[in-house]
Motif scaffolding. Structure first.
Motif, PDB file in Angstrom:
ATOM      1  N   SER A 986      28.126  44.944  31.838  1.00 58.12           N
ATOM      2  CA  SER A 986      27.440  45.237  33.100  1.00 58.12           C
ATOM      3  C   SER A 986      26.761  46.583  32.928  1.00 58.12           C
ATOM      4  O   SER A 986      27.348  47.635  33.171  1.00 58.12           O
ATOM      5  CB  SER A 986      28.452  45.277  34.250  1.00 58.12           C
ATOM      6  N   ILE A 987      25.502  46.566  32.484  1.00 58.23           N
ATOM      7  CA  ILE A 987      24.873  47.775  31.953  1.00 58.23           C
ATOM      8  C   ILE A 987      24.332  48.729  33.012  1.00 58.23           C
ATOM      9  O   ILE A 987      24.116  49.901  32.731  1.00 58.23           O
ATOM     10  CB  ILE A 987      23.729  47.404  30.984  1.00 58.23           C
ATOM     11  N   TYR A 988      24.111  48.279  34.234  1.00 58.11           N
ATOM     12  CA  TYR A 988      23.385  49.101  35.192  1.00 58.11           C
ATOM     13  C   TYR A 988      24.335  50.045  35.935  1.00 58.11           C
ATOM     14  O   TYR A 988      25.404  49.637  36.397  1.00 58.11           O
ATOM     15  CB  TYR A 988      22.624  48.219  36.188  1.00 58.11           C
ATOM     16  N   ILE A 989      23.937  51.315  36.057  1.00 55.61           N
ATOM     17  CA  ILE A 989      24.815  52.288  36.705  1.00 55.61           C
ATOM     18  C   ILE A 989      24.836  52.109  38.220  1.00 55.61           C
ATOM     19  O   ILE A 989      25.591  52.799  38.905  1.00 55.61           O
ATOM     20  CB  ILE A 989      24.407  53.732  36.364  1.00 55.61           C
ATOM     21  N   SER A 990      24.042  51.209  38.741  1.00 53.04           N
ATOM     22  CA  SER A 990      24.111  50.919  40.173  1.00 53.04           C
ATOM     23  C   SER A 990      25.276  50.002  40.494  1.00 53.04           C
ATOM     24  O   SER A 990      25.508  49.689  41.657  1.00 53.04           O
ATOM     25  CB  SER A 990      22.802  50.279  40.650  1.00 53.04           C
ATOM     26  N   ARG A 991      26.019  49.572  39.478  1.00 55.73           N
ATOM     27  CA  ARG A 991      27.138  48.654  39.681  1.00 55.73           C
ATOM     28  C   ARG A 991      28.404  49.208  39.034  1.00 55.73           C
ATOM     29  O   ARG A 991      28.364  49.776  37.945  1.00 55.73           O
ATOM     30  CB  ARG A 991      26.835  47.286  39.073  1.00 55.73           C
ATOM     31  N   LEU A 992      29.508  49.021  39.709  1.00 57.70           N
ATOM     32  CA  LEU A 992      30.797  49.385  39.141  1.00 57.70           C
ATOM     33  C   LEU A 992      31.097  48.450  37.976  1.00 57.70           C
ATOM     34  O   LEU A 992      30.981  47.238  38.101  1.00 57.70           O
ATOM     35  CB  LEU A 992      31.880  49.264  40.203  1.00 57.70           C
ATOM     36  N   PRO A 993      31.475  48.986  36.807  1.00 54.44           N
ATOM     37  CA  PRO A 993      31.756  48.109  35.660  1.00 54.44           C
ATOM     38  C   PRO A 993      33.068  47.363  35.836  1.00 54.44           C
ATOM     39  O   PRO A 993      33.901  47.730  36.676  1.00 54.44           O
ATOM     40  CB  PRO A 993      31.825  49.100  34.493  1.00 54.44           C
ATOM     41  N   PRO A 994      33.300  46.312  35.030  1.00 54.32           N
ATOM     42  CA  PRO A 994      34.587  45.602  35.083  1.00 54.32           C
ATOM     43  C   PRO A 994      35.750  46.551  34.817  1.00 54.32           C
ATOM     44  O   PRO A 994      35.635  47.500  34.034  1.00 54.32           O
ATOM     45  CB  PRO A 994      34.456  44.557  33.963  1.00 54.32           C
ATOM     46  N   LEU A 995      36.879  46.294  35.471  1.00 57.07           N
ATOM     47  CA  LEU A 995      38.025  47.191  35.405  1.00 57.07           C
ATOM     48  C   LEU A 995      39.040  46.737  34.356  1.00 57.07           C
ATOM     49  O   LEU A 995      39.123  45.561  34.018  1.00 57.07           O
ATOM     50  CB  LEU A 995      38.717  47.267  36.768  1.00 57.07           C
ATOM     51  N   ARG A 996      39.812  47.713  33.880  1.00 53.60           N
ATOM     52  CA  ARG A 996      40.982  47.415  33.067  1.00 53.60           C
ATOM     53  C   ARG A 996      42.151  47.154  34.012  1.00 53.60           C
ATOM     54  O   ARG A 996      42.459  47.962  34.883  1.00 53.60           O
ATOM     55  CB  ARG A 996      41.312  48.583  32.150  1.00 53.60           C
ATOM     56  N   VAL A 997      42.804  46.015  33.854  1.00 46.13           N
ATOM     57  CA  VAL A 997      43.872  45.605  34.769  1.00 46.13           C
ATOM     58  C   VAL A 997      45.166  45.409  33.982  1.00 46.13           C
ATOM     59  O   VAL A 997      45.174  44.757  32.935  1.00 46.13           O
ATOM     60  CB  VAL A 997      43.505  44.291  35.501  1.00 46.13           C
ATOM     61  N   LEU A 998      46.250  45.977  34.493  1.00 51.09           N
ATOM     62  CA  LEU A 998      47.582  45.800  33.931  1.00 51.09           C
ATOM     63  C   LEU A 998      48.517  45.324  35.031  1.00 51.09           C
ATOM     64  O   LEU A 998      48.552  45.921  36.106  1.00 51.09           O
ATOM     65  CB  LEU A 998      48.110  47.110  33.339  1.00 51.09           C
ATOM     66  N   THR A 999      49.249  44.239  34.784  1.00 49.56           N
ATOM     67  CA  THR A 999      50.163  43.715  35.792  1.00 49.56           C
ATOM     68  C   THR A 999      51.519  43.396  35.158  1.00 49.56           C
ATOM     69  O   THR A 999      51.614  43.104  33.964  1.00 49.56           O
ATOM     70  CB  THR A 999      49.623  42.430  36.452  1.00 49.56           C
ATOM     71  N   THR A1000      52.540  43.461  35.974  1.00 51.25           N
ATOM     72  CA  THR A1000      53.866  42.960  35.600  1.00 51.25           C
ATOM     73  C   THR A1000      54.278  41.946  36.658  1.00 51.25           C
ATOM     74  O   THR A1000      53.924  42.082  37.833  1.00 51.25           O
ATOM     75  CB  THR A1000      54.901  44.094  35.535  1.00 51.25           C
ATOM     76  N   GLY A1001      55.016  40.927  36.226  1.00 47.62           N
ATOM     77  CA  GLY A1001      55.380  39.881  37.169  1.00 47.62           C
ATOM     78  C   GLY A1001      56.693  39.226  36.828  1.00 47.62           C
ATOM     79  O   GLY A1001      57.233  39.384  35.721  1.00 47.62           O
ATOM     80  N   ILE A1002      57.186  38.485  37.789  1.00 46.60           N
ATOM     81  CA  ILE A1002      58.418  37.728  37.606  1.00 46.60           C
ATOM     82  C   ILE A1002      58.236  36.364  38.249  1.00 46.60           C
ATOM     83  O   ILE A1002      57.602  36.236  39.304  1.00 46.60           O
ATOM     84  CB  ILE A1002      59.626  38.468  38.209  1.00 46.60           C
ATOM     85  N   GLU A1003      58.753  35.346  37.584  1.00 47.30           N
ATOM     86  CA  GLU A1003      58.704  33.979  38.108  1.00 47.30           C
ATOM     87  C   GLU A1003      60.100  33.379  38.036  1.00 47.30           C
ATOM     88  O   GLU A1003      60.762  33.459  37.004  1.00 47.30           O
ATOM     89  CB  GLU A1003      57.733  33.134  37.291  1.00 47.30           C
ATOM     90  N   ILE A1004      60.525  32.800  39.142  1.00 48.54           N
ATOM     91  CA  ILE A1004      61.828  32.131  39.167  1.00 48.54           C
ATOM     92  C   ILE A1004      61.627  30.691  39.605  1.00 48.54           C
ATOM     93  O   ILE A1004      60.735  30.380  40.385  1.00 48.54           O
ATOM     94  CB  ILE A1004      62.823  32.846  40.109  1.00 48.54           C
ATOM     95  N   ARG A1005      62.486  29.824  39.060  1.00 51.19           N
ATOM     96  CA  ARG A1005      62.391  28.400  39.360  1.00 51.19           C
ATOM     97  C   ARG A1005      63.801  27.854  39.579  1.00 51.19           C
ATOM     98  O   ARG A1005      64.711  28.117  38.788  1.00 51.19           O
ATOM     99  CB  ARG A1005      61.707  27.671  38.211  1.00 51.19           C
ATOM    100  N   PHE A1006      63.977  27.129  40.671  1.00 48.97           N
ATOM    101  CA  PHE A1006      65.305  26.575  40.958  1.00 48.97           C
ATOM    102  C   PHE A1006      65.165  25.247  41.699  1.00 48.97           C
ATOM    103  O   PHE A1006      64.091  24.893  42.149  1.00 48.97           O
ATOM    104  CB  PHE A1006      66.147  27.560  41.774  1.00 48.97           C
TER     105      PHE A1006
END
Length: 1006
Positions: A986-1006
């Motif tokens: 996303s080359i244009y400075i009129s736009r916010l560039p894509p972000l670096r995203v870090l997530t942690t999560g948990i999934e439970i199944r019963f």
């Protein structure tokens, strides 16, 4: 109200089914255990390589046929003797044999079997086909690929994953859109290149719904694709060649994206709950001048221009602003941390006859900008699948509802963050109010007084009903309905302005856009299958009836007694209507498919469709499209039967045509628009389009050949495909002289666009042990686009936009030849040799901004309860440099540090001209040409660590009765590039560039 009809087309009247008798859920029961000497009970759980439970796995004792089937949660109970062997088998997975040897607990992990190619079923739209026997070009990703990525838009999960599919993220603002092209740009019109989206058999309009008048922080309009929740998707198939897309006729001219949502599985009722939290940040910043460097530039510019003192409005250097202050505005406006929250719950289960799934998801996301801005959406998804005991009657019901809310600043301040002088004033006064520094600047935070809000409510429902009338004859009807309601608005209160100007709320304004879109589709079908010795025959005949209605109202309100009433149009002193429109689109078609397979080696696939569209005039509404695809599975031939190296080999080819009617509605009619002017109490009308009933369909001719090979029991699987698409009879606006009163006439232009390229994929099983597996997937696309014919181009208004033999996405520019070391002035090639460089005659050089190649590399490693996935995306391309966005050095805005390399005296060799405030006409003029030259286009290639996903599944029994998985995921983590701007995607400075995203999560199944 406008209206369009389809004449001369007989309609079918599908039979509506009044009621459906659903069986009560009955849990699966194991077959009677095989009795043997010294038998004992064995329990366990069956999982896949990612530790997900596998229901329906067949378990056989010592090959004697007695056994059981694993339950929905992968658990099983069986009785066997110590000397027996348990054999676990499941479609698409390697069979595993485990000796009992007195064990009472046998847990087993099945590995995906790439050799089971014929058992992998691919969705081709109106039919399914095994991966081994497909004749068309279809790329596919599944929920396992999607769920590893912390994204809220399905297109983000597809980036870099498929050959021939080029996806670009437009902005890092939450809820922003993506651009997508499948095998290049076919139409001269940008809006005529969108693929067809189909969700559970229902076409889904992805046309932008915004008005474009709000000028909002999200560039362009809002794409409805954001409404599709990635967590509900089971698979995404992309149809690319003629054989795969011809059955969709004109709608598939630019490719088809099939989205299949998740369904329930037979077994006991199970609950799955997931929670994820993460953060996002801008990946990189531009290296800008600090205060001392900036002031050096500014002072030198004034000196070069002959100033002995500084003008009164040069606040940055004349002492009005503090010349010792330094603020990193990038950190102030883009250096924040956004927060991501995802919560989901799934309820599923059922019997062999009736299966159900109900899921809900909530996503909340803030921004990196200062202020309380956010994007959030909630999704509900339900699926019910039932068949009768005799397997003759089937019904599948699917529905999804999504509500979105987006609250953002009215303007993207990214450009302010980059261009604001580093010694600009403080944002706030000591009392906490906005600082206007005695009216010497426009406080950039004032832009946040303007608010942009968008609300979207989206419903997609489908029902598929089939009945096997005879052994080989099946009747089927699919019905679908979509309802999208969208409203966005942008407020501009008087608080945007410096209080010194005494602008009151009577100058405040609001823009409101309300768009509603509804569509329905009915597709009755009949299919027949019969085997004649070695010949297997499949026939399909169907029809399509589709209607879409869209209403749009765009209003403006100006002047309010108070800014607190700004969102109430009724409180405005003056209101106006920009657009009030209702559009109806009708589409009807018949389609057919004939598939012949001889000994499973030679396969011929014929498809055809006759389309009718209300977007063309009488006599032009209908067109015929079709394709032929053929496959030779040469690995089944006798001459390879003993070959141990080549485990699979296939040659396939396809040729066919499709059309395109993506031109908007009523383009062939005389149309009129209300002028808004009152004459004698009557509002007048003015003509806006000329009548032209003669224009018709664009035509796209597609050709493809491909080779698919597997080696060493398919541990190495390689595909190579060559394609060529030619689109002609282009639908464009042909410019007219101003004396006609119209700017253009919609018509067919005899221009031809060609897309050709190579697509390669490589899958390897590098290591496969009982507890350790390592697999690799690589995809690479080499694509070329060019205009091969355009009669009369030199004399048309398109002569400065296109070049025959060159790609469509080119920029005609001046050719930069270097800087004169004696004068310090940029030099350019004089193409026509008249001694002057002018815009009209000398912008003859051009640069291609299409990617030269792109692709992705994915590695997956599993070890016992651990799984690690690493995915790299790469693109080779040229694009505008980061310097393109900053303007002339010496002006009152910050510049990249690279601008310090400037010419100062005769003989200097530098990249930039001498600084000027704008007084030196020669430098200003040369810089204007420099901005329009090839010097502003450079290598913008990049390799991006697109995704890392690490998961750990707790061993069974740690939490009794509960399965638990912990995940860590990252998106856009690292970018390796020589590009000098914020982001090469996303080359244009009129736009916010894509972000670096870090997530942690948990999934439970019963």
């Amino acid at each position: 109200m406008k209206h369009a009809t389809l004449a001369g087309f007989s309609c079918w009247c599908p039979i509506a089914i009044a009621f459906i008798l659903l069986s009560l859920p009955v849990p699966l029961r194991a077959s009677p255990p095989f009795q043997s000497i010294a038998q004992h009970q064995i329990k366990g759980i069956v999982t896949d390589s990612s530790r997900e439970p596998l229901g329906g796995v067949n378990i056989v004792i010592s090959g004697k046929g007695q056994g059981t089937i694993s339950d929905f949660d992968g658990t099983y109970t069986i009785t066997a003797a110590s000397q027996d062997t348990l054999t676990f088998s499941f479609i698409g997975f390697k069979t595993v044999e485990i000796p009992v040897n007195g064990q009472t607990t046998v847990d087993v992990q099945l590995q995906e079997d790439v050799t089971a190619l014929g058992e992998v079923t691919v969705n081709a739209g109106y039919y399914t086909v095994s991966e081994k026997e497909r004749t068309g070009s279809i790329s596919r990703i599944t929920s396992k690929d999607i769920e590893k990525q912390p994204v809220s838009n399905p297109l983000a999960a597809m980036q870099g994953q498929m050959t021939g599919v080029d996806i670009r993220q437009s902005t890092g603002v939450p809820g922003g859109g993506f651009s997508i092209q499948i095998r290049g740009q076919n139409s001269l019109r940008t809006e005529g290149n969108a693929p067809l989206y189909v969700i559970d058999g229902v076409p889904y309009s992805a046309e932008d719904m915004g008005s474009g008048l709000t000028g909002a922080v999200i560039p362009g309009a809002i794409s409805p694709i954001n409404s599709i929740d990635p967590t509900t998707i089971a698979s995404i198939e992309v149809l690319k060649d003629a054989d795969a897309t011809a059955i969709y006729g004109s709608r598939g001219a630019n490719g088809v994206i099939l989205i299949t949502t998740k369904k329930g599985t037979a077994g006991k009722t199970q609950v799955t709950m997931g929670y994820a939290y993460g953060t996002g940040r801008v990946t990189r910043f531009t290296d800008l001048m600090n205060t001392s460097q900036y002031l050096e530039m500014r002072r030198e510019a004034f000196a070069n221009d002959g100033y002995t003192g500084y003008p009164y409005n040069a606040y940055d250097v004349n002492g009005t602003w503090d010349t010792t202050r330094y603020t990193d505005w990038q950190q102030v406006f883009m250096g924040g941390t956004s927060e991501y929250t995802d919560i989901r719950a799934v309820l599923s289960g059922g019997s062999e006859q009736t299966r159900f799934l109900i899921s809900g998801n909530f996503h909340h996301e803030t921004t990196v900008n200062p202020g309380d801005f956010h994007y959030q959406k909630g999704n509900f998804h339900a699926n019910l699948n039932h068949h009768s005991k005799d397997q003759k009657f089937h019904v599948n019901l699917s529905t999804g509802y999504t509500a979105q809310e987006n609250n953002q600043p009215g303007t993207d301040v990214t450009q302010n963050a980059l261009q604001l002088p580093p010694n600009a004033p403080e944002l706030y006064t000591p009392d906490g109010s906005l600082n206007w520094e005695n009216s010497t600047w426009t406080n950039p935070l004032s832009a946040y007084e303007s608010k942009y809000t968008a609300h979207t409510y989206d419903l997609v429902g489908s029902m598929l009903i089939s009945y096997k009338l005879f052994k080989n004859l099946t009747l089927k009807t699919s019905l679908g309905f979509t309802d999208t309601r969208f409203k966005d608005q942008k407020t501009q209160p008087s608080t945007l302005y410096d209080p010194a100007y005494e602008v009151g709320s009577e100058y405040s304004s609001v823009y409101v856009n309300t768009t509603n879109r509804q569509s329905w589709i009915i597709e009755p079908q009949i299919s027949w299958e019969q085997t004649f010795g070695d010949l297997q025959t499949k026939l399909l005949l169907g029809s399509t009836f589709q209607k879409q209605t869209e209403t749009q109202l765009v209003q403006e309100g100006i002047g309010f007694s108070s800014n607190s009433l700004l969102e109430n149009l009724a409180s405005a002193y003056q209101t106006g209507i920009y657009l009030d429109d209702k559009i109806t689109y009708k589409y009807q078609a018949v389609f057919a498919r004939a598939n012949f397979s001889w000994k499973g080696r030679y396969i011929l696939n014929l498809t055809g469709r006759r389309d009718g569209s209300s977007r063309f005039g009488p006599g032009r509404q209908f067109a015929n499209f079709g394709a032929v695809g053929a496959t030779w599975i040469f690995s089944k031939e006798n001459f390879l039967s003993e070959n141990r190296s080549i485990s699979f080999g296939k040659l396939r080819a396809s040729y066919g045509t499709s059309g395109n009617d993506q031109i908007g509605d009523y383009q062939y009619l005389d149309t009129y628009t209300a002028t808004g002017n009152n004459y004698g109490g009557v509002t007048g009308l003015e003509p806006t389009r000329l009548y032209n009933p003669d224009f018709g369909w664009e035509t796209n001719v597609k050709l493809e050949t491909a080779l698919e090979t597997g080696f060493l029991q398919d541990r190495i699987f390689f595909t190579a495909a060559w394609y060529r698409n030619r689109s002609s009879n282009q639908l464009v606006g042909i410019p007219l002289p101003a004396t006609t009163g119209f700017s253009n006439l919609q018509a067919n232009l005899h221009a031809t666009v060609e897309n050709r390229g190579w697509e390669f994929t490589l899958r390897t099983v590098n290591l496969q042990k009982q507890h350790l597996t390592w697999t690799t997937r690589l995809n690479l696309t080499l694509a070329r686009n060019r205009l091969i014919a355009f009669p009369g181009l030199e004399g048309s208004t398109y002569q400065n936009q296109y070049v025959i033999g060159a790609p469509l996405n080119i920029k005609k520019v001046f050719q930069y030849t270097g800087m004169d070391p004696q004068t310090g002035i940029y030099q350019f090639r004089d193409f026509n040799g008249d001694g002057e460089v002018t815009r009209e005659d000398d912008r003859e050089a051009f640069r291609d901004l299409n990617p030269e190649y792109f692709g992705g590399l994915h590695n997956s490693l599993t070890y016992k309860e651990w799984q690690l996935d690493v995915f790299f995306q790469f693109v080779k391309q040229d694009n505008y440099t980061g310097a393109y966005n900053f303007g002339r050095p010496g002006s009152m805005s910050n510049k990249p540090v690279a601008a310090l390399d400037r010419w100062q005296k005769p003989g200097d060799i530098a990249n930039y001209q001498a600084y000027t405030t704008g007084v030196n006409r020669d430098i200003v003029q040369a810089f204007s040409r420099y901005y329009q030259s090839d010097a502003m286009i450079a290598d913008a290639s990049y390799i991006r660590l697109k995704n890392i996903a690490l998961s750990y599944t707790l061993p069974k029994g740690v939490i009794p009765g509960v399965q638990c998985r912990i995940t860590v995921q990252g998106q856009n983590l690292l970018t390796f590039t020589s590009y000098d701007g914020l982001d090469p995607e996303s080359i244009y400075i009129s736009r916010l560039p894509p972000l670096r995203v870090l997530t942690t999560g948990i999934e439970i199944r019963f």
